[in-house]
Write an enzyme that holds these catalytic residues in place. Structure first.
Site, PDB file in Angstrom:
ATOM      1  CE  LYS A 115      -4.063  -1.959  -0.004  1.00 49.09           C
ATOM      2  NZ  LYS A 115      -3.970  -3.411   0.043  1.00 49.09           N
TER       3      LYS A 115
HETATM    4  C1  LIG Z   1      -5.361  -4.184   0.637  1.00 53.31           C
HETATM    5  C2  LIG Z   1      -6.813  -3.997   0.692  1.00 53.31           C
HETATM    6  C3  LIG Z   1      -7.585  -4.442   1.767  1.00 53.31           C
HETATM    7  C4  LIG Z   1      -7.065  -5.338   2.865  1.00 53.31           C
HETATM    8  O1  LIG Z   1      -5.916  -4.956   3.450  1.00 53.31           O
HETATM    9  P1  LIG Z   1      -4.935  -6.023   4.165  1.00 53.31           P
HETATM   10  O2  LIG Z   1      -4.145  -5.114   5.042  1.00 53.31           O
HETATM   11  O3  LIG Z   1      -4.107  -6.643   3.098  1.00 53.31           O
HETATM   12  O4  LIG Z   1      -5.763  -6.967   4.918  1.00 53.31           O
HETATM   13  C5  LIG Z   1      -8.930  -4.161   1.767  1.00 53.31           C
HETATM   14  N1  LIG Z   1      -9.510  -3.481   0.775  1.00 53.31           N
HETATM   15  C6  LIG Z   1      -8.804  -3.041  -0.286  1.00 53.31           C
HETATM   16  C7  LIG Z   1      -9.490  -2.270  -1.347  1.00 53.31           C
HETATM   17  C8  LIG Z   1      -7.447  -3.308  -0.381  1.00 53.31           C
HETATM   18  O5  LIG Z   1      -6.764  -2.903  -1.452  1.00 53.31           O
END
Ligand SMILES: *Cc1c(COP(=O)(O)O)cnc(C)c1O
Length: 397
Positions: free
Chosen positions: A186
């Site tokens: 992210k």
């Molecule tokens: C990455 C992501 C998540 C979940 O995040 P994690 O930390 O990997 O559990 C949820 N929603 C979206 C749109 C994402 O891109």
């Protein structure tokens, strides 16, 4: 998009603070921790940057979605409306609470179509969950009006759009609750981690307790704390929070790099006839983590994806054929392939998802190419990439 690209000295210094004290847990051990409260400090920084009263860190973005819904009282048989272009976490979190995920179409924003949401509302609907996919947002004004008129919660999944804004408000802060992920890919990362933000003190308190076994966090003796209700463990560790504390200080620096790289690519593609761009709702500012564009039809989009890969232009996705982000290949969800028995509420409540219902989403995702914007590109790399992309796409029949 990924914060791991620019991981460096400040992250190491923050982690070292934790390693030196040896207090890896976010709660308690007050005397041993040399005054370092990494999770708490990151929550303060996040609430301040997102202009909300409260922020709560948890172990992942998926956990943030789960805790947010639990904190708002969503449970067995409640329906939550989600888009069918999202990450699998959307339906996982809803199902984890015994609630029912109801998928609906997206529009040319690549996020929830407000008119599709309106049509999906039943007497069991409790929440609308827009997912701000690939750096840009849903029409939050329209969705919020629908939520208000039906007495529903608006829970924003801003995991892919941290730092973007809508009508001057940071994404995630517009709805009743907003969620972020700090996983490794992210915009900013904790390694693993997530957070929710809210202005609702009751939801915050519920989330704070729920994410730590129901502990009320009153007093200095964990063993003596009361448990007003049942919870679970979604805690983040101090080590992960320390990484995030360094990264959040760099969020605006990362966004500026993304914006500049995005603009260079976009400018080049604007000269290619037949290409159009995703609609950003009026009053919205993207976080520029992806550049999304539409080819004239599904065939040319599939050809574009192949040609971009063959030209060595990595990081361009054709979500229509992707296992993670689009409903077409979610057979495990559509057929409810679980390890154990499924609750009666979910079994009876889950709609029969047949692909025929999602022509509108297929129309947009079938034509969409989504290119990841990297932080680590040099200026030369961005310019040669932009020129190469335009050259490749101009040749697509
Ligand atoms: C990455 C992501 C998540 C979940 O995040 P994690 O930390 O990997 O559990 C949820 N929603 C979206 C749109 C994402 O891109």
């Amino acid at each position: 998009m990924p914060g791991f690209e620019l991981f460096g000295e400040t992250e190491k210094a923050q982690v070292n603070d934790v390693l030196e004290s040896g207090v890896l847990m976010r709660y308690g051990f007050d005397g041993m921790r040399n005054g370092h409260w990494k999770a708490r400090s990151l929550e303060e920084a996040l609430a301040s940057r997102m202009q909300t009263k409260h922020a709560l860190l948890v172990s992942s973005g998926t956990a943030a979605l789960t805790v947010a819904m639990a904190a708002a009282g969503i449970g067995a048989g409640d329906e939550v409306i989600i888009p069918n272009f999202t990450f699998v976490a959307s339906f996982e979190a809803v199902l984890a609470l015994g609630a029912v995920p109801v998928m609906v179409n997206i529009d040319d924003t690549l996020t929830l179509d407000p008119s599709a949401v309106e049509k999906a509302i039943t007497e069991r609907t409790r929440a609308i969950m827009p997912v701000h996919m690939c750096g840009s947002m849903a029409d939050l004004q329209a969705l919020s009006a629908i939520a208000k008129s039906h007495g529903l919660l608006l829970i924003e999944d801003a995991c892919q759009a941290i730092g973007g804004s809508y009508q001057g408000k940071p994404l995630g802060s517009y709805g009743d609750l907003g969620c972020f992920s700090f996983d490794y890919v992210k915009t900013i990362t904790c390694g693993e981690g997530g957070a929710l933000i809210t202005n609702n003190t009751g939801f915050y308190r519920n989330a704070d307790h729920y994410s730590d076994h129901g502990h009320d966090h009153i007093g200095y003796d964990r063993g003596a704390e009361k448990h007003p209700f049942l919870g679970y463990n979604f805690r983040i560790s101090e080590l992960n929070a320390a990484v995030g504390l360094a990264q959040i200080a760099r969020l605006d620096e990362f966004l500026a790099i993304q914006k500049s790289n995005y603009n260079s690519l976009r400018q080049a593609l604007e000269s290619v006839s037949g290409i159009t761009f995703r609609r950003v709702p009026e009053g919205g500012v993207e976080n520029y983590s992806f550049l999304n564009f539409f080819m004239p039809d599904q065939l040319s989009a599939a050809r574009a994806k192949k040609a971009l890969s063959e030209a060595g232009l990595d990081g361009c996705f054709y979500w229509f054929d992707n296992n993670w982000h689009y409903h077409r290949k979610w057979d495990h969800f559509k057929q409810l392939k679980t390890l154990g028995p499924v609750s009666k509420e979910v079994l009876e409540g889950l709609p029969q998802f047949s692909d025929a219902h999602f022509e509108a989403s297929d129309h947009w995702i079938g034509r969409n190419i989504s290119c990841l914007i990297k932080l680590g590109w040099t200026e030369d790399e961005v310019h040669s990439r932009a020129a190469k992309m335009a050259e490749v796409l101009r040749k697509i029949p």
